[in-house]
Structure formats: structure tokens, C-alpha cells
Design a protein around this motif. Sequence first.
Motif, PDB file in Angstrom:
ATOM      1  N   ASP A 197      61.519  30.322  78.318  1.00  0.00           N
ATOM      2  CA  ASP A 197      60.437  31.030  79.001  1.00  0.00           C
ATOM      3  C   ASP A 197      60.939  31.581  80.330  1.00  0.00           C
ATOM      4  OD1 ASP A 197      58.072  31.998  79.966  1.00  0.00           O
ATOM      5  OD2 ASP A 197      57.012  30.084  79.942  1.00  0.00           O
TER       6      ASP A 197
ATOM      7  N   THR B   5      58.504  34.250  76.252  1.00  0.00           N
ATOM      8  CA  THR B   5      58.033  34.690  77.561  1.00  0.00           C
ATOM      9  C   THR B   5      56.728  35.475  77.450  1.00  0.00           C
ATOM     10  OG1 THR B   5      60.295  34.788  78.400  1.00  0.00           O
ATOM     11  CG2 THR B   5      58.652  36.044  79.615  1.00  0.00           C
ATOM     12  N   ASP B   6      56.639  36.366  76.472  1.00  0.00           N
ATOM     13  CA  ASP B   6      55.477  37.240  76.350  1.00  0.00           C
ATOM     14  C   ASP B   6      54.301  36.609  75.618  1.00  0.00           C
ATOM     15  OD1 ASP B   6      56.924  39.148  77.670  1.00  0.00           O
ATOM     16  OD2 ASP B   6      57.396  40.324  75.887  1.00  0.00           O
ATOM     17  N   SER B   7      54.520  35.502  74.928  1.00  0.00           N
ATOM     18  CA  SER B   7      53.473  34.889  74.117  1.00  0.00           C
ATOM     19  C   SER B   7      52.483  34.121  74.980  1.00  0.00           C
ATOM     20  CB  SER B   7      54.098  33.934  73.102  1.00  0.00           C
ATOM     21  OG  SER B   7      53.097  33.273  72.376  1.00  0.00           O
ATOM     22  N   GLU B   8      51.202  34.241  74.620  1.00  0.00           N
ATOM     23  CA  GLU B   8      50.194  33.409  75.280  1.00  0.00           C
ATOM     24  C   GLU B   8      50.245  31.992  74.721  1.00  0.00           C
ATOM     25  OE1 GLU B   8      46.301  35.111  75.331  1.00  0.00           O
ATOM     26  OE2 GLU B   8      47.055  37.039  76.028  1.00  0.00           O
ATOM     27  N   ASN B   9      50.687  31.850  73.468  1.00  0.00           N
ATOM     28  CA  ASN B   9      50.814  30.543  72.823  1.00  0.00           C
ATOM     29  C   ASN B   9      52.263  30.087  72.954  1.00  0.00           C
ATOM     30  OD1 ASN B   9      50.785  28.292  71.243  1.00  0.00           O
ATOM     31  ND2 ASN B   9      50.394  29.353  69.329  1.00  0.00           N
ATOM     32  N   LYS B  10      52.572  29.398  74.024  1.00  0.00           N
ATOM     33  CA  LYS B  10      53.949  29.003  74.308  1.00  0.00           C
ATOM     34  C   LYS B  10      54.503  28.031  73.259  1.00  0.00           C
ATOM     35  CE  LYS B  10      54.111  31.276  78.207  1.00  0.00           C
ATOM     36  NZ  LYS B  10      54.921  32.405  78.456  1.00  0.00           N
TER      37      LYS B  10
ATOM     38  N   SER C  61      54.410  28.424  70.167  1.00  0.00           N
ATOM     39  CA  SER C  61      54.767  29.167  68.959  1.00  0.00           C
ATOM     40  C   SER C  61      56.263  29.167  68.672  1.00  0.00           C
ATOM     41  CB  SER C  61      54.268  30.605  69.064  1.00  0.00           C
ATOM     42  OG  SER C  61      54.917  31.277  70.133  1.00  0.00           O
TER      43      SER C  61
ATOM     44  N   GLU D 270      59.190  33.747  82.204  1.00  0.00           N
ATOM     45  CA  GLU D 270      58.059  34.317  82.927  1.00  0.00           C
ATOM     46  C   GLU D 270      58.161  33.920  84.401  1.00  0.00           C
ATOM     47  OE1 GLU D 270      53.217  34.298  82.666  1.00  0.00           O
ATOM     48  OE2 GLU D 270      54.407  33.711  80.937  1.00  0.00           O
TER      49      GLU D 270
END
Length: 55
Positions: free
Chosen positions: A43, A23-28, A30, A45
Motif C-alpha cells: 500500500d 493502493t487504489d482499492s477501498e477494500n485493502k 482484497s 497511499e
Amino acid sequence: MRVGVITESERFALHGLKHRGITDSENKASGGHKSEAMRQLYDHEVPLVKPPRKR
């Protein structure tokens, strides 16, 4: 919790860290999921939406 580091309401599971990381990653990507549908399960978000136009 036993030694007072976290409270009952702050309790979490290790698998929850994966959800939070995706959820917090900009690189989903990953998380290493094989499909977008599976990634979306992790996710949490909240999508941003535009408010409705006034008529």
C-alpha cells in the motif's frame, strides 16, 4: 514500447499492478495478505495528516 504504445517513462512491471491495485482499492483486504504488515508493504497511499496548529 517497440511499437510505440507506451514510452520508456510509462514502462511498468506486472508486479507493480499489484501495488497499484492495493493502493487504489477501498477494500485493502482484497490482496489476500496474511498480515496487516505485509499488506502495508504493497500500500503506497500517502496518509492524510492535519497541518500543525499555529501557536
